[in-house]
Structures are given as structure tokens and as C-alpha cells.
Design a protein around this motif. Structure first.
Motif, short mmCIF file in Angstrom:
data_model
loop_
_atom_site.label_atom_id
_atom_site.label_comp_id
_atom_site.label_asym_id
_atom_site.label_seq_id
_atom_site.Cartn_x
_atom_site.Cartn_y
_atom_site.Cartn_z
N ILE A 125 -40.98 6.84 34.52
CA ILE A 125 -41.03 8.17 33.88
C ILE A 125 -41.44 8.05 32.41
CG2 ILE A 125 -39.64 10.20 33.23
CD1 ILE A 125 -38.16 9.89 35.91
N LYS A 126 -40.96 7.00 31.75
CA LYS A 126 -41.35 6.81 30.34
C LYS A 126 -42.86 6.58 30.23
CE LYS A 126 -37.14 4.83 28.45
NZ LYS A 126 -36.51 3.55 28.13
N GLU A 168 -45.08 7.75 32.27
CA GLU A 168 -45.70 9.07 32.50
C GLU A 168 -45.64 9.92 31.23
OE1 GLU A 168 -44.18 9.06 37.16
OE2 GLU A 168 -43.46 10.62 35.82
N LEU A 169 -44.48 9.88 30.56
CA LEU A 169 -44.32 10.67 29.32
C LEU A 169 -45.27 10.16 28.24
CD1 LEU A 169 -40.42 10.98 29.27
CD2 LEU A 169 -42.02 12.89 29.40
N LYS A 170 -45.39 8.83 28.16
CA LYS A 170 -46.26 8.22 27.15
C LYS A 170 -47.71 8.68 27.36
CE LYS A 170 -46.86 3.83 24.95
NZ LYS A 170 -46.94 2.41 25.06
N GLN A 200 -48.65 11.42 28.73
CA GLN A 200 -48.76 12.83 28.35
C GLN A 200 -48.81 12.99 26.83
OE1 GLN A 200 -46.55 15.75 30.86
NE2 GLN A 200 -45.77 13.91 31.83
N CYS A 236 -37.37 7.68 22.41
CA CYS A 236 -38.38 8.53 21.76
C CYS A 236 -39.51 7.66 21.23
CB CYS A 236 -37.77 9.31 20.59
SG CYS A 236 -36.85 10.76 21.08
N VAL A 238 -41.87 6.31 23.96
CA VAL A 238 -42.84 7.23 24.60
C VAL A 238 -43.76 7.90 23.57
CG1 VAL A 238 -41.32 7.67 26.57
CG2 VAL A 238 -41.30 9.27 24.65
N VAL A 267 -34.11 9.71 30.06
CA VAL A 267 -35.48 10.21 30.32
C VAL A 267 -35.47 11.71 30.63
CG1 VAL A 267 -36.63 8.05 30.94
CG2 VAL A 267 -35.53 9.38 32.75
N MET A 276 -35.79 13.46 27.45
CA MET A 276 -37.19 13.39 26.99
C MET A 276 -38.03 14.44 27.73
SD MET A 276 -37.27 10.61 25.05
CE MET A 276 -35.59 10.72 24.59
N GLN A 277 -37.80 14.54 29.04
CA GLN A 277 -38.57 15.51 29.84
C GLN A 277 -38.28 16.94 29.36
OE1 GLN A 277 -37.18 13.97 33.70
NE2 GLN A 277 -39.29 13.57 34.26
N LEU A 326 -40.22 17.56 26.10
CA LEU A 326 -41.63 17.85 26.36
C LEU A 326 -41.77 19.27 26.91
CD1 LEU A 326 -44.59 16.91 26.55
CD2 LEU A 326 -44.08 16.06 28.85
#
Ligand code: NAP
Length: 291
Positions: free
Chosen positions: A13-14, A16-18, A20, A56, A59, A277, A280-281, A284
Motif C-alpha cells: 500500500i505504501k 501504491e501511495l508513493k 500516487q 509519511c 510515501v 497506512v 495515510m490513505q 490522501l
């Protein structure tokens, strides 16, 4: 038995966030910015907040840590909250709990702008969750649902037993598991310290979420063969053999339960990284919502 490896899922997931964040950068869009308010020097709270700030950085989010002294007045803390509410660069923030005794937690919670409440603890967001409306879900139960989802664990029609009814874990967990959702639709039993026959109730569960904060509360003889077991508990117990002087214990007796169940989360490396995570989601999602 298969491990529900929260650490590994959280790494995915990290990434994926990175991706994005990088896409947002290339489109000249705002970089998500999470702030954390930490009051005092509670060791566990410091560890959790540091882990959130580190995530934080990993990502590519902006992060701000506001570390306030233990003796800060409620009035001054409310002033800090108001500054965060008004700061357009902050997309979301958390106030790390517990707060010192002289500060009314509910008052602080109510002062947080619901649109920046990425912990999902504000009554407005709790109400939206109850009504199955779009909102910030509380990070720990949200992370558990994601963990079930990413491991393709069927929940529909199952009997889920949630141990613990705290406002941050057990209660919202029970709500998310019962909602009409691909990874919901459970029949839920919510247990607490006054529940009778807890062993029998657990034995009838297809899914058990243990969040009581009592090390190794769930024993092997309380679990039916093939159950899915999620251990939320993190208790620090003294251990002179460790450099830190302590080790972490979950609410599940891993040795006994793992030999009977189909899936189980380890402690550490299960629910903890999923909580981070999820935060974090939510951060975002907050930026995207504003856009
Ligand atoms: P909490 O606020 O202390 O709530 C504990 C709950 O357990 C209460 O509802 C309590 O019932 C219930 N309980 C206590 N003794 C019981 C018993 N003998 N039988 C049945 N229920 C019992 O704890 P929490 O904040 O939910 O946290 C629970 C654990 O999860 C802790 O170890 C915490 O550190 C950990 N945690 C982990 C994460 C993570 O990211 N991994 C996040 C949050 C919390 P009553 O309501 O009747 O008192």
C-alpha cells in the motif's frame, strides 16, 4: 494456518501511495500533508507518532510533528487545534491519545475540523460511518478490513466476534463488519468486560477480532478449527533480555491459536502497520476530496 501479514500488505500500500504522490507531483497537484499532535512524553505514544511521521516520509507526504509539553493547558491545546483547522496546507491531522488527565479528550475531539479528522474519531464522522456514508474510517478497523480484503477472506454471512468495545477499535470494528459491503455482511457479536460465556461465544465465531488489551486473552480452547483470528492487542511487557527493556504481546496466545485457525495476524507485524497506512490513505482522500 496462514499468516495475515500486515507488514507485507502495508508495504504494498505504501508503494501504491508513493506512486500516487509522484503522479500528483507530475501534475503539479498538492502533496498530502499530515500533522500529528503529541502531548507529553508517553513512550508508546512517541513510538506511534514517530512511526506515522516515518511512513509519511516513505510515501512522500509532507508531515509536521507538533510536540507539546505534558503541562500544556486545555485552552492552549485548543488554540493549537484551531491553528491546524485554519491552516490550508494541512490536509489532515491526528491528536495522539491518550491525553494528560487535566485535558478533556472529548472537548479536543469536538474541536477537530471533521474534514481534517483523518483518525475518524469526530462524532460527525462516526455518524457518517454508522450510516454507511463516505467518511474517514477509524484507522485500525479500516486497516483490518483492508487486510481481510487483500487476503480475499470471505466475510459475508460469517459470525464475527469482536472482543472489546472501545470507541477507536472494537465498536467501529463491529459496525464495519456488519455493514452491507463486500468485506462486511457479517453477523456480529460485540463482547466486553460484562459479557457472559465469552468462551462459548468465541467458539462459535468464524472471525475473531481481539481488542481487549489483555496479553494472550484468547486461548486455543476458545477458538474453533478454521477460524480467522485478528489480534489488535499491543501490550508492552518487561523483558530484560531486550535492548528496549520490553517486548510486545498481543491479545492472542499465538502458539495455541495458530495451530487451530485458518488465518492469524502476528504481533508485531499484523494490525499495527495496517493502522498506519490507513491513516495515510485517509490523508490522501482528504486532499482528493478538497479537489
Ligand atoms: P480499551 O479502550 O482499553 O478497551 C478495551 C476493551 O476491552 C473494553 O471495551 C473492555 O470492556 C474490554 N475488556 C476488558 N477486559 C475484558 C474481558 N475480560 N473480557 C472481555 N472484554 C474485556 O482498549 P483499546 O484502545 O480498544 O485497545 C485494545 C488493545 O489494542 C490494546 O492492547 C491497544 O494497545 C491495542 N491497539 C492496537 C492498535 C494497533 O494499531 N495495532 C490500535 C489501537 C489499539 P469494557 O468496555 O466493559 O471496559
Amino acid at each position: 494456518m496462514q499468516l495475515l501479514d500486515g507488514l507485507s500488505v502495508s508495504k504494498t500500500i505504501k508503494l501504491e501511495l508513493k506512486e500516487q504522490v509522484e503522479k500528483r507531483k507530475s501534475e503539479n497537484k498538492k502533496i498530502p500533508h499530515l500533522a500529528a499532535v503529541l502531548v507529553g512524553n508517553n513512550g508508546a505514544s512517541q513510538t506511534y507518532v514517530n512511526a506515522k511521521v516515518k511512513a509519511c516520509n516513505e510515501v512522500g507526504f509532507d508531515s509536521t510533528l507538533i510536540h507539546l509539553t505534558e503541562d500544556i493547558s486545555e485552552h492552549d491545546l485548543l488554540f493549537e487545534i484551531e491553528k491546524l483547522n485554519l491552516n490550508p496546507d494541512i490536509d489532515g491531522y491526528i491528536v495522539q491519545l491518550p491525553l494528560p488527565q487535566h485535558i478533556n479528550e472529548k472537548k479536543i475531539l469536538l474541536a477537530i475540523d471533521p474534514m481534517k479528522d483523518v483518525d475518524g474519531f469526530h462524532p460527525e464522522n462516526v455518524g457518517r460511518m454508522m450510516l454507511n456514508m463516505k467518511t474517514f474510517l477509524p484507522a485500525t478497523p479500516m486497516g483490518i478490513i483492508t487486510l481481510l480484503e487483500r487476503n480475499n477472506i470471505e466475510t459475508s454471512g460469517k459470525h464475527a466476534v469482536v472482543l472489546g468495545r472501545s470507541h477507536i477499535v472494537g465498536l467501529p470494528m463491529s459496525i464495519l463488519l456488519q455493514r452491507n459491503h463486500p468485506f462486511g455482511n457479517c453477523t456480529v457479536t460485540l463482547c466486553h468486560s460484562k459479557t457472559k460465556n465469552i468462551e462459548e461465544i468465541c467458539k462459535s465465531a468464524d472471525i475473531i477480532i481481539a481488542a481487549v488489551g489483555i496479553p494472550e486473552f484468547l486461548r486455543g480452547d476458545m477458538v474453533k478449527a478454521g477460524a480467522v483470528v485478528v489480534d489488535v492487542g499491543i501490550t508492552r511487557v518487561n523483558d530484560a533480555s531486550k535492548k528496549s527493556g520490553f517486548r510486545l504481546l498481543g491479545d492472542v496466545n499465538f502458539e495455541e491459536v495458530s495451530s487451530k485457525c485458518s488465518f492469524i495476524t502476528p504481533v508485531p507485524g499484523g494490525v499495527g502497520p495496517m493502522t498506519i497506512v490507513s491513516l495515510m490513505q485517509n490523508t490522501l482522500a482528504s486532499v482528493e476530496h478538497k479537489e
